[in-house]
Design an enzyme around this catalytic site. Structure first.
Site, PDB file in Angstrom:
ATOM      1  N   CYS A  37       0.709  -1.331   0.051  1.00  0.00           N
ATOM      2  CA  CYS A  37      -0.135   0.017   0.074  1.00  0.00           C
ATOM      3  C   CYS A  37       0.871   1.298   0.160  1.00  0.00           C
ATOM      4  O   CYS A  37       0.507   2.317  -0.353  1.00  0.00           O
ATOM      5  CB  CYS A  37      -0.769   0.127   1.202  1.00  0.00           C
TER       6      CYS A  37
HETATM    7  N1  LIG Z   1      -4.109  -0.628  -0.583  1.00  0.00           N
HETATM    8  C1  LIG Z   1      -4.436  -0.629   0.677  1.00  0.00           C
HETATM    9  O1  LIG Z   1      -4.867  -1.317   1.202  1.00  0.00           O
HETATM   10  N2  LIG Z   1      -4.069   0.814   0.944  1.00  0.00           N
HETATM   11  C2  LIG Z   1      -4.196   1.039   2.544  1.00  0.00           C
HETATM   12  C3  LIG Z   1      -5.245   2.292   2.884  1.00  0.00           C
HETATM   13  C4  LIG Z   1      -5.329   2.668   4.133  1.00  0.00           C
HETATM   14  C5  LIG Z   1      -6.138   3.935   4.415  1.00  0.00           C
HETATM   15  N3  LIG Z   1      -6.101   4.210   5.707  1.00  0.00           N
HETATM   16  C6  LIG Z   1      -7.398   3.693   3.838  1.00  0.00           C
HETATM   17  O2  LIG Z   1      -8.516   3.434   4.684  1.00  0.00           O
HETATM   18  O3  LIG Z   1      -7.755   4.035   2.933  1.00  0.00           O
END
Ligand SMILES: NC(=O)NCCC[C@H](N)C(=O)O
Length: 407
Positions: free
Chosen positions: A394
């Site tokens: 991510c």
């Molecule tokens: N690709 C992913 O799983 N990204 C993580 C995103 C975390 C962020 N706090 C969200 O909830 O969008």
């Protein structure tokens, strides 16, 4: 294409040797998180900022040690903001927020115009409170609390995977679903449209289109994408991306994979990621449960053939042209460890090359399983970074990998 004449840009798989990646080192935007706003801002806790930065530096250091070029959003943004047209575009997008009203909007445009590129880049990510902004003749400003935001902070900016995704030689600036993250794509879009390094790269998508997040898009193999559909990416977003990818010509099959609409599985890359050419780390219950619709097009995306659904792993093996995809499970066979390590991004690994992956050190059971399967696991700390619920995949957006055939 060999490593020596690898394309300047391009990603045709999840595992080709990683050459260049975009990261965002978390900064002042994390200091905006409080127990009152962390839920709306999509954090499960209040991170210790200096420790989160140190963890992120370890992540970047691991990539650098392995020969990966690390590009930082802050630096790219500041470079873009040297250009008057980029400054104008950003000012228009920030001041268009209807909550500001005419007067404060005008005053804010003047405030932003006075900032040096680096400071402007920081403010755009960290946000700006009423008291930082200073005086105003607007009713809106008078009625705000001192710590209320004139520009909202973007604490999820460090999850660079979600706001753009490379598909072959093209980039898709995505359409983020959650209100707390929507403005991120005005910044990534700015970089891809204005930075001299990326300006000529074909653009496959834009934030005004149906919701689509990069964490849901896996480049399973050359020509084959898997797109998760759940809390973030919508069926319409997946369909639009498929058409655009077919039209661009590098993709022959898109597997659309429904995932549970809940926080633990917000993106497909929280459920599974590729760690090798034909091996995946995956949350065990998903192995049988995940299904996929297979989308193809005989006319460059003008019309779609939609088949299935059938078991995701079978559809994926068919599309890639292998007998099977080998699965390494997150956690142990026991449900509790698997659930804990899935939640802590145990299968959100970032492959640096086939069989080499960066992972959070805390997921000891998953990492041991990967090692037993012959995967080289490069661990990084993530106790603070993890409070945003995202792991190494991510937190990185690859823009150049060696071609799968040569990796
Ligand atoms: N690709 C992913 O799983 N990204 C993580 C995103 C975390 C962020 N706090 C969200 O909830 O969008």
């Amino acid at each position: 294409m060999s490593a020596n004449d690898a394309p300047a840009f391009g990603v045709d798989s999840e595992v080709g040797r990683l050459r260049s990646v975009m990261l965002h080192r978390p900064g002042g935007e994390l200091r905006r998180l409080t127990p009152r706003n962390n839920g709306a801002l999509l954090f499960d806790g209040i991170p210790w900022v200096e420790r989160a930065q140190a963890e992120h530096d370890r992540f970047a250091g691991t990539l650098l040690e392995h020969g990966v070029e690390v590009l930082y959003v802050g630096a790219l943004l500041a470079e873009c903001l040297e250009l008057p047209e980029a400054r104008e575009a950003v000012s228009v997008s920030v001041t268009a927020d209807p909550r500001l009203g005419q007067t404060l909007g005008r005053e804010l445009a003047a405030y932003l115009a006075d900032l040096e590129p680096e400071r402007l880049a920081a403010v755009l990510v960290e946000g700006l409170t009423k008291e930082e902004f200073g005086t105003s003749g607007s009713l809106r400003h008078k009625m705000m609390r001192p710590t209320e935001f004139v520009i909202d902070p973007l604490p999820n900016m460090m999850f660079t995977r979600d706001s753009s995704v490379w598909i072959g030689d093209a980039v898709a600036v995505t359409s983020l679903a959650m209100p707390a993250r929507r403005r991120e794509t005005t910044l990534t879009g700015l970089i891809y449209h204005h930075h001299p390094r990326f300006a000529a790269v074909p653009k496959l998508y834009d934030p005004s289109l149906e919701h689509l997040e990069g964490g849901d898009v896996l480049a399973l193999a050359p020509g084959v994408l898997a797109v998760g559909v759940g809390e973030r990416t919508t069926p319409a977003g997946a369909e639009r991306l498929a058409r655009k990818a077919f039209e661009h010509g590098r993709i022959h099959t898109v597997l659309v994979v429904p995932i549970a609409q809940r926080r633990a599985t917000m993106h497909l890359d929280t459920v599974c990621t590729m760690v090798d050419r034909d091996r995946m780390v995956m949350y065990a219950p998903a192995e049988q449960r995940l299904e996929a619709y297979t989308l193809t097009s005989a006319d460059g995306g003008a019309s779609l053939s939609i088949k299935g659904p059938k078991r995701f792993l079978d559809a994926a093996a068919d599309a890639i042209g292998v007998d099977r995809i080998e699965i390494i499970h997150t956690g142990e066979r026991d449900v509790v460890t698997a659930e804990r390590e899935q939640w802590d991004d145990g299968n959100n690994t970032l492959a640096l090359a086939p069989g080499i992956a960066v992972a959070y050190e805390r997921n000891t059971v998953t990492n041991a399983r990967l090692e037993r399967a012959g995967i080289k696991v490069l661990t990084i700390p993530g106790s603070e970074l993890g409070s945003g619920r995202g792991g190494p995949r991510c937190m990185s957006c690859p823009s150049a990998r060696d071609a799968f055939a040569d990796a």
